[in-house]
Motif scaffolding. Structure first.
Motif, short mmCIF file in Angstrom:
data_model
loop_
_atom_site.label_atom_id
_atom_site.label_comp_id
_atom_site.label_asym_id
_atom_site.label_seq_id
_atom_site.Cartn_x
_atom_site.Cartn_y
_atom_site.Cartn_z
N SER A 78 0.84 -1.29 0.60
CA SER A 78 0.08 -0.28 0.29
C SER A 78 0.76 1.26 0.18
N GLU A 102 2.78 2.09 -3.43
CA GLU A 102 1.95 2.24 -4.07
C GLU A 102 1.30 3.21 -4.45
N THR A 103 0.72 4.09 -3.36
CA THR A 103 0.24 5.33 -3.43
C THR A 103 0.62 6.43 -3.79
N HIS A 127 1.01 9.20 -6.08
CA HIS A 127 1.34 10.39 -5.67
C HIS A 127 2.42 11.56 -6.62
N LEU A 181 -3.36 -1.07 -6.72
CA LEU A 181 -4.30 0.75 -6.43
C LEU A 181 -4.68 0.89 -7.38
#
Length: 227
Positions: free
Chosen positions: A100, A103-104, A108, A135
């Motif tokens: 997570s 990937e996040t 961004h 994601l």
């Protein structure tokens, strides 16, 4: 004959444009990197198996574009805001699949770099459709990014790389040794580097010149199982 004391010092790999050996297996990808200002949407994914030269080309592009190079797996601990206005390389993107935080962070980073007029180069072992990104917004952005692929090295490239690796270690290698190694080695640039290091170590340890017979013995030695 007593064995000589050797020191296992790493050889530094030169990663500039002049050190990149162009052959049919990589010339298309190199042309895309050199023409980076024409990338659609200012981004590109560079794919290829381990040892095909992705990291070398990433460094070539970083030097051309004054880009910062990051490992994808480290993105979760990176201050993405500090990269506003920069060109960025993200290496080994497939390694963050299902995680997570990175990937996040890549999502961004992608949006920030492009919104601020920067350029983004992502390297991976395979196209984004095979990464397993969970994601959805990141997956859609990566899967819509233009791809450039590095093919497995051909004989011309492997031969040139072997000669260069030996030369970097100041070893004059007979042509018949290269001819013997080529059809018997693993087909990757990483394997070429490992093999040259091993041959150099054995030759130094035994105080022998690098010959076809020595190469045959090293290549035929059984691989030690991993612990």
């Amino acid at each position: 004959m007593a064995e000589q004391l050797t020191f296992d010092l790493p050889a530094l790999a030169a990663q500039g444009l002049d050190d990149f050996l162009m052959t049919p297996s990589n010339m298309t990808a190199l042309a895309v990197i050199k023409g980076w200002q024409e990338w659609p949407n200012r981004k590109l994914i560079l794919t290829g198996d381990r040892g095909t030269g992705k990291t070398h080309l990433a460094h070539v592009w970083a030097a051309m574009s004054d880009a910062v190079i990051l490992n994808a797996i480290d993105l979760g601990a990176t201050d993405i805001a500090d990269l506003a206005g920069r060109n960025v390389v993200v290496e080994d993107a497939q390694e963050i699949a299902g995680q997570s935080a990175p990937e996040t962070a890549l999502f961004h980073l992608h949006n920030l770099v492009l919104a601020e007029g920067g350029w983004l180069l992502v390297t991976a072992a395979a196209p984004a459709t095979r990464w397993g990104i969970t994601l959805p917004d990141l997956r859609s952005r990566m899967e819509s990014t233009t791809l450039a692929q590095l093919d497995a090295p051909d004989d011309m490239l492997l031969s040139a790389v072997l000669v260069k690796l030996f030369d970097d270690r100041q070893i004059a290698v007979p042509a018949n040794v290269i001819d013997y190694i080529l059809p018997r080695m693993e087909r990757s640039l990483a394997a070429a580097a490992d093999l040259v290091a091993q041959l150099d170590k054995v030759a130094l340890t035994e105080g022998r010149p690098l010959t076809r017979a020595l190469a045959a013995r090293v290549l035929d030695a059984p691989t030690k199982p991993e612990a």
